[in-house]
Design a protein around this motif. Structure first.
Motif, PDB file in Angstrom:
ATOM      1  N   LYS A  13       0.806  -1.214   0.000  1.00 49.80           N
ATOM      2  CA  LYS A  13       0.000   0.000   0.000  1.00 49.80           C
ATOM      3  C   LYS A  13       0.838   1.263   0.000  1.00 49.80           C
ATOM      4  N   LYS A  14       1.928   1.296   0.791  1.00 49.00           N
ATOM      5  CA  LYS A  14       2.715   2.520   0.880  1.00 49.00           C
ATOM      6  C   LYS A  14       3.368   2.853  -0.456  1.00 49.00           C
ATOM      7  N   ALA A  15       3.883   1.871  -1.139  1.00 50.49           N
ATOM      8  CA  ALA A  15       4.511   2.121  -2.442  1.00 50.49           C
ATOM      9  C   ALA A  15       3.481   2.605  -3.439  1.00 50.49           C
ATOM     10  N   ALA A  16       2.310   1.981  -3.445  1.00 50.21           N
ATOM     11  CA  ALA A  16       1.263   2.381  -4.376  1.00 50.21           C
ATOM     12  C   ALA A  16       0.831   3.811  -4.118  1.00 50.21           C
ATOM     13  N   SER A  17       0.725   4.209  -2.843  1.00 48.95           N
ATOM     14  CA  SER A  17       0.318   5.566  -2.504  1.00 48.95           C
ATOM     15  C   SER A  17       1.284   6.581  -3.061  1.00 48.95           C
ATOM     16  N   TRP A  18       2.576   6.281  -2.972  1.00 46.35           N
ATOM     17  CA  TRP A  18       3.585   7.245  -3.459  1.00 46.35           C
ATOM     18  C   TRP A  18       3.434   7.462  -4.957  1.00 46.35           C
ATOM     19  N   THR A  19       3.288   6.387  -5.711  1.00 38.87           N
ATOM     20  CA  THR A  19       3.255   6.521  -7.163  1.00 38.87           C
ATOM     21  C   THR A  19       1.932   7.104  -7.649  1.00 38.87           C
ATOM     22  N   ARG A  26       3.004  13.760   0.380  1.00 36.75           N
ATOM     23  CA  ARG A  26       3.743  14.866   1.005  1.00 36.75           C
ATOM     24  C   ARG A  26       2.853  15.602   2.012  1.00 36.75           C
ATOM     25  N   ARG A  27       1.611  15.868   1.653  1.00 39.42           N
ATOM     26  CA  ARG A  27       0.686  16.536   2.571  1.00 39.42           C
ATOM     27  C   ARG A  27       0.435  15.684   3.797  1.00 39.42           C
ATOM     28  N   ASN A  28       0.331  14.368   3.597  1.00 41.84           N
ATOM     29  CA  ASN A  28       0.124  13.458   4.714  1.00 41.84           C
ATOM     30  C   ASN A  28       1.304  13.489   5.679  1.00 41.84           C
ATOM     31  N   ILE A  29       2.514  13.496   5.139  1.00 40.49           N
ATOM     32  CA  ILE A  29       3.719  13.567   5.982  1.00 40.49           C
ATOM     33  C   ILE A  29       3.701  14.855   6.797  1.00 40.49           C
ATOM     34  N   LEU A  30       3.409  15.971   6.140  1.00 37.75           N
ATOM     35  CA  LEU A  30       3.423  17.259   6.834  1.00 37.75           C
ATOM     36  C   LEU A  30       2.362  17.324   7.931  1.00 37.75           C
ATOM     37  N   LYS A  53       3.074   6.552  11.269  1.00 35.67           N
ATOM     38  CA  LYS A  53       1.700   7.069  11.204  1.00 35.67           C
ATOM     39  C   LYS A  53       1.317   7.603   9.832  1.00 35.67           C
ATOM     40  N   THR A  54       2.262   7.609   8.898  1.00 34.42           N
ATOM     41  CA  THR A  54       1.991   8.152   7.570  1.00 34.42           C
ATOM     42  C   THR A  54       1.673   7.045   6.579  1.00 34.42           C
ATOM     43  N   SER A  55       1.418   7.469   5.322  1.00 34.33           N
ATOM     44  CA  SER A  55       1.162   6.506   4.253  1.00 34.33           C
ATOM     45  C   SER A  55       2.438   6.219   3.463  1.00 34.33           C
ATOM     46  N   THR A  56       3.603   6.515   4.050  1.00 35.06           N
ATOM     47  CA  THR A  56       4.866   6.277   3.352  1.00 35.06           C
ATOM     48  C   THR A  56       5.898   5.708   4.321  1.00 35.06           C
TER      49      THR A  56
END
Length: 221
Positions: A13-19, A26-30, A53-56
């Motif tokens: 899921k995390k890899a798919a979210s990035w691409t 980036r907004r999620n990280i911030l 806690k992020t999507s990455t």
């Protein structure tokens, strides 16, 4: 164009979210980082906790922001950009000078009251002697725009005879900011010392009206 992602192990899921949505990542990280820095300060926040806690991943956080201080600086830049963008949306140039200043003072008070994370992060940055603000040209430019906006209103008020001469626009800004900031930064201590909750609805409305009146009296001829 978004930068190409570095190779890393795993898909999921995390890899798919990035691409699929790099700006969303980036907004999620911030957003997650902001909450961590508000809760724990710069020194206490941990990139491992933010990444969990992020999507990455932690690796992608470093890819975007370089290191923890780079991430913290990006959070500050986003938060200052947000308040300055809201200020510009007020369109003070279209209002009579006294109404423009009253609108700005009321907005500033409400923004601080509704965004306590902004106040807490400014307090964190002051603990670090504002060295991250010093290293951000973006924040410097953003904050100069706030003074320019007040200068334009003040000069119109002088020409119309509704403001007194001899004031510096930065002093007007500092007075509005200080009065708004204190209502959030000292809410807990005032409650404990005096039993007065500055954030209670009735108290908040009275304080807001008092601040607008104080600023207008400061400017009155």
């Amino acid at each position: 164009m978004a930068p190409a992602a570095p190779r890393r192990a795993g898909s999921g899921k995390k890899a798919a979210s990035w691409t699929q949505d790099p700006e969303g990542v980036r907004r999620n990280i911030l957003a997650i980082a902001r909450a961590e820095f508000v809760e724990n300060g710069l020194s206490g926040a941990r990139v491992d906790e933010i990444a969990a806690k992020t999507s990455t991943s932690k690796r992608m956080i470093y890819y975007y922001f370089g290191d923890k201080e780079g991430l913290y600086r990006a959070v500050l830049e986003e938060m200052y950009a947000r308040i300055r963008n809201f200020e510009r949306s007020l369109d003070l140039a279209a209002l009579p000078p006294r109404e423009a200043i009253a609108t700005l003072a009321g907005f500033t008070f409400d923004y601080h009251a509704d965004n306590p994370d902004f106040v807490r992060l400014v307090m964190v940055e002051n603990i670090h002697h504002a060295r991250h603000l010093e290293n951000s040209a973006e924040i410097g430019e953003l904050n100069l725009s706030a003074i320019d906006m007040i200068r334009e209103v003040y000069e119109r008020g002088l020409r119309e005879g509704v403001f007194r001469a001899g004031l510096d626009p930065i002093d007007i800004h500092l007075t509005i900011s200080a009065l708004s900031f204190y209502n959030v930064s000292n809410r807990a201590s005032i409650l404990q010392v005096f039993g007065h909750d500055m954030g209670a609805p009735g108290a908040r409305e009275r304080r807001r009206a008092s601040i607008i009146d104080t600023v207008l009296r400061m400017l009155a001829p």
